[in-house]
Write a protein that holds these residues in place. Structure first.
Motif, mmCIF file in Angstrom:
data_model
loop_
_atom_site.group_PDB
_atom_site.id
_atom_site.type_symbol
_atom_site.label_atom_id
_atom_site.label_comp_id
_atom_site.label_asym_id
_atom_site.label_seq_id
_atom_site.Cartn_x
_atom_site.Cartn_y
_atom_site.Cartn_z
ATOM 1 N N GLU A 68 -42.107 16.676 59.530
ATOM 2 C CA GLU A 68 -41.606 15.427 59.056
ATOM 3 C C GLU A 68 -42.759 14.337 59.257
ATOM 4 O O GLU A 68 -42.883 13.375 58.433
ATOM 5 C CB GLU A 68 -40.463 14.678 60.057
ATOM 6 N N ALA A 69 -43.654 14.591 60.083
ATOM 7 C CA ALA A 69 -44.986 13.838 60.138
ATOM 8 C C ALA A 69 -45.904 14.168 58.911
ATOM 9 O O ALA A 69 -46.210 13.218 58.354
ATOM 10 C CB ALA A 69 -45.640 14.122 61.470
ATOM 11 N N ALA A 70 -45.703 15.411 58.602
ATOM 12 C CA ALA A 70 -46.761 15.510 57.315
ATOM 13 C C ALA A 70 -46.031 15.027 56.157
ATOM 14 O O ALA A 70 -46.529 14.640 55.135
ATOM 15 C CB ALA A 70 -46.816 17.027 57.367
ATOM 16 N N ARG A 71 -44.760 15.057 55.972
ATOM 17 C CA ARG A 71 -43.874 14.456 54.838
ATOM 18 C C ARG A 71 -44.190 13.041 54.757
ATOM 19 O O ARG A 71 -44.499 12.621 53.783
ATOM 20 C CB ARG A 71 -42.308 14.744 55.110
ATOM 21 N N ALA A 72 -44.111 12.403 56.058
ATOM 22 C CA ALA A 72 -44.533 11.074 55.993
ATOM 23 C C ALA A 72 -45.809 10.875 55.462
ATOM 24 O O ALA A 72 -46.106 9.515 54.877
ATOM 25 C CB ALA A 72 -44.180 10.461 57.428
ATOM 26 N N ALA A 73 -46.900 11.330 56.067
ATOM 27 C CA ALA A 73 -48.130 11.317 55.593
ATOM 28 C C ALA A 73 -48.528 11.427 54.255
ATOM 29 O O ALA A 73 -49.018 10.501 53.403
ATOM 30 C CB ALA A 73 -49.001 12.047 56.378
ATOM 31 N N TYR A 74 -47.724 12.450 53.599
ATOM 32 C CA TYR A 74 -48.024 12.564 52.092
ATOM 33 C C TYR A 74 -47.429 11.605 51.385
ATOM 34 O O TYR A 74 -47.959 11.048 50.291
ATOM 35 C CB TYR A 74 -47.316 13.849 51.731
ATOM 36 N N ALA A 75 -46.097 10.802 51.709
ATOM 37 C CA ALA A 75 -45.508 9.766 51.111
ATOM 38 C C ALA A 75 -46.421 8.828 51.211
ATOM 39 O O ALA A 75 -46.790 7.960 49.987
ATOM 40 C CB ALA A 75 -44.155 9.326 51.718
ATOM 41 N N ARG A 76 -47.090 8.374 52.175
ATOM 42 C CA ARG A 76 -47.972 7.276 52.180
ATOM 43 C C ARG A 76 -49.174 7.624 51.087
ATOM 44 O O ARG A 76 -49.493 6.560 50.397
ATOM 45 C CB ARG A 76 -48.665 7.004 53.484
ATOM 46 N N LEU A 77 -50.005 8.669 51.041
ATOM 47 C CA LEU A 77 -50.653 9.032 50.264
ATOM 48 C C LEU A 77 -50.368 8.936 48.695
ATOM 49 O O LEU A 77 -51.024 8.301 47.813
ATOM 50 C CB LEU A 77 -51.200 10.478 50.505
ATOM 51 N N ALA A 78 -49.031 9.237 48.538
ATOM 52 C CA ALA A 78 -48.595 9.414 47.155
ATOM 53 C C ALA A 78 -47.993 7.905 46.896
ATOM 54 O O ALA A 78 -47.728 7.659 45.704
ATOM 55 C CB ALA A 78 -47.370 10.219 46.997
ATOM 56 N N GLY A 79 -47.927 7.078 47.678
ATOM 57 C CA GLY A 79 -47.449 5.683 47.572
ATOM 58 C C GLY A 79 -45.982 5.379 47.046
ATOM 59 O O GLY A 79 -45.531 4.622 46.407
ATOM 60 N N VAL A 80 -45.062 6.528 47.837
ATOM 61 C CA VAL A 80 -43.613 6.292 47.567
ATOM 62 C C VAL A 80 -42.876 6.183 49.072
ATOM 63 O O VAL A 80 -43.489 7.010 49.894
ATOM 64 C CB VAL A 80 -43.285 7.626 46.638
ATOM 65 N N PRO A 81 -41.495 5.938 49.333
ATOM 66 C CA PRO A 81 -40.755 6.151 50.356
ATOM 67 C C PRO A 81 -40.710 7.595 50.634
ATOM 68 O O PRO A 81 -40.661 8.500 49.819
ATOM 69 C CB PRO A 81 -39.380 5.546 49.912
ATOM 70 N N VAL A 82 -40.654 7.850 51.996
ATOM 71 C CA VAL A 82 -40.657 8.961 52.311
ATOM 72 C C VAL A 82 -39.372 9.694 51.932
ATOM 73 O O VAL A 82 -39.106 10.941 51.740
ATOM 74 C CB VAL A 82 -40.807 9.046 54.034
ATOM 75 N N GLU A 83 -38.186 8.953 51.884
ATOM 76 C CA GLU A 83 -36.992 9.468 51.314
ATOM 77 C C GLU A 83 -37.077 10.222 49.867
ATOM 78 O O GLU A 83 -36.104 11.004 49.409
ATOM 79 C CB GLU A 83 -35.906 8.574 51.106
ATOM 80 N N ARG A 84 -38.381 10.043 49.183
ATOM 81 C CA ARG A 84 -38.359 10.617 47.868
ATOM 82 C C ARG A 84 -39.139 12.020 47.873
ATOM 83 O O ARG A 84 -39.483 12.543 46.743
ATOM 84 C CB ARG A 84 -39.166 9.591 46.972
ATOM 85 N N VAL A 85 -39.539 12.446 48.911
ATOM 86 C CA VAL A 85 -40.419 13.537 49.094
ATOM 87 C C VAL A 85 -39.745 14.471 49.847
ATOM 88 O O VAL A 85 -39.224 14.678 50.852
ATOM 89 C CB VAL A 85 -41.614 13.173 49.973
ATOM 90 N N ALA A 86 -39.471 15.781 49.037
ATOM 91 C CA ALA A 86 -39.163 17.104 49.387
ATOM 92 C C ALA A 86 -40.217 17.938 49.913
ATOM 93 O O ALA A 86 -41.541 17.870 49.362
ATOM 94 C CB ALA A 86 -38.337 17.781 48.438
ATOM 95 N N ALA A 87 -40.058 18.907 50.876
ATOM 96 C CA ALA A 87 -41.165 19.707 51.415
ATOM 97 C C ALA A 87 -40.860 21.009 51.124
ATOM 98 O O ALA A 87 -39.585 21.437 50.989
ATOM 99 C CB ALA A 87 -40.746 19.650 52.802
ATOM 100 N N GLY A 88 -41.709 21.961 50.575
ATOM 101 C CA GLY A 88 -41.526 23.224 50.197
ATOM 102 C C GLY A 88 -42.826 24.023 50.499
ATOM 103 O O GLY A 88 -43.530 23.890 51.273
#
Length: 362
Positions: A68-88
């Motif tokens: 979840e921390a990695a998901r949140a960090a990627y969301a910040r880098l991508a400039g989107v809310p974390v709710e829009r990020v799926a992990a695979g």
């Protein structure tokens, strides 16, 4: 690394240099980030800590926190809310979800010779119309019957950067969705993932992470993706959904998660922390400065790389056959379609560039 980034040595450049020195001590001249990055020391330590949990039989709960921390960090880098990020795990898996969302006969517009992971799932469907055009003509080739445009933000083979702004505008004008692969961009090129319907990035290149992790960004309304791979981790309440059909899928992009490679995400969390500490702008300035130094040196040698302005990936026609010889000399580059591909990242120096140029001049 002195002088490789503009600015006073006692300011941001010193911080950049100190962070890099603390994290990387390569034993080769690694100019091959477009294939696989060096792993930061903090990520290697995090991987060892994760393995120790298994060895000692302790709870793995901290590793799920890393996801979840990695998901949140990627969301910040991508400039989107974390709710829009799926992990695979892979870009191809996420491309397959996008491909599965299209009706039979839908047209998918792609760039010629783009990376296979962003193309092949559309071809293997067998009932889609996949049309390929030169990268430079992509935006102009969107038609009223185009359902989706799929492209890498930066081309793996030669470093060319797609005209994403024009592409987004053209797709919007014709009612087409967009799918952008940021795998060769995330970490050095600022991302605006929210400008596109879907985007993906693997994390073992410019984001400095281990293999086995990838992120998919979906629309706020989750788009038309069918969660065909949904398992218990895709549930709104995962630990209450381990048996029988999932009663309630996650209300966010987590519904498109696949079961995470926990060790990979433990290391990735640390890698993304480093990327955020240094900052994409500083990394980009450093990387492009080295790429331009290499291009200038090639000109002095009478060599002309494939055109890719503003890219840290430099591909030189006709020299790919030198890759084994360079590897034996401790210089890591790639042979791509007969071209020698060098790619420069934050742990590289001017000395690295000059070492490669000296080898090529010999």
């Amino acid at each position: 690394m002195d002088g490789e980034i503009a600015g006073p040595h006692s300011g941001p450049m010193e911080t950049f240099e100190n962070l890099v020195r603390a994290e990387f001590a390569p034993e080769t001249t690694h100019l091959n980030t477009a294939a696989s990055a060096l792993l930061p020391a903090r990520a290697a330590a995090a991987l060892q800590d994760a393995v120790r949990l298994r060895v000692e039989g302790r709870s793995l709960d901290p590793l799920y926190t890393d996801v979840e921390a990695a998901r949140a960090a990627y969301a910040r880098l991508a400039g989107v809310p974390v709710e829009r990020v799926a992990a695979g795990a892979t870009a191809a898996l996420h491309t397959s979800l996008v491909a599965a969302s299209l009706p039979p006969g839908a047209e998918v517009l792609t760039a010629e010779d783009d990376f296979t992971s962003v193309l092949n799932p559309f071809h293997t469907r067998g009932d889609l119309k996949v049309r390929a055009v030169p990268l430079e003509r992509l935006a102009d080739s969107v038609r009223p019957d185009t359902a989706l445009v799929a492209v890498s933000a930066v081309q793996s083979a030669d470093g060319r950067i797609a005209g994403l702004t024009a592409l987004a505008e053209a797709a919007r004008a014709h009612g087409a969705r967009t799918y952008v692969d940021f795998s060769q961009a995330a970490g050095w090129l600022p991302m605006e993932a929210g400008a596109f319907d879907y985007s993906v990035a693997i994390t073992y290149k410019w984001l400095l992470g281990p293999h086995g992790a990838a992120f998919l960004v979906v629309p706020e309304d989750l788009g038309d993706l069918p969660p065909v791979q949904a398992s218990w981790v895709a549930a709104e309440h995962p630990w209450a959904s381990c048996y029988g059909p999932v009663a309630e899928l996650a209300h966010s992009a987590r519904r498109f998660d696949s079961s995470p490679a926990l060790f990979s995400y433990a290391g990735l969390r640390a890698s993304l922390e480093l990327v955020e500490e240094i900052g994409t702008d500083a990394v980009r300035a450093h990387d492009l400065n080295l790429a331009e130094r290499f291009r200038a040196g090639l000109a002095d040698l009478g060599r002309t790389p494939l055109p890719a302005p503003g890219s840290p990936i430099v591909s030189v026609p006709g020299l790919g056959h030198l890759q084994p010889e360079l590897a034996a000399a401790g210089i890591q580059v790639s042979d791509r379609a007969g071209n020698l591909r060098a790619s420069f990242h934050l742990y590289n120096t001017a000395d690295d560039v000059d070492r490669l140029l000296d080898a090529l001049s010999g």
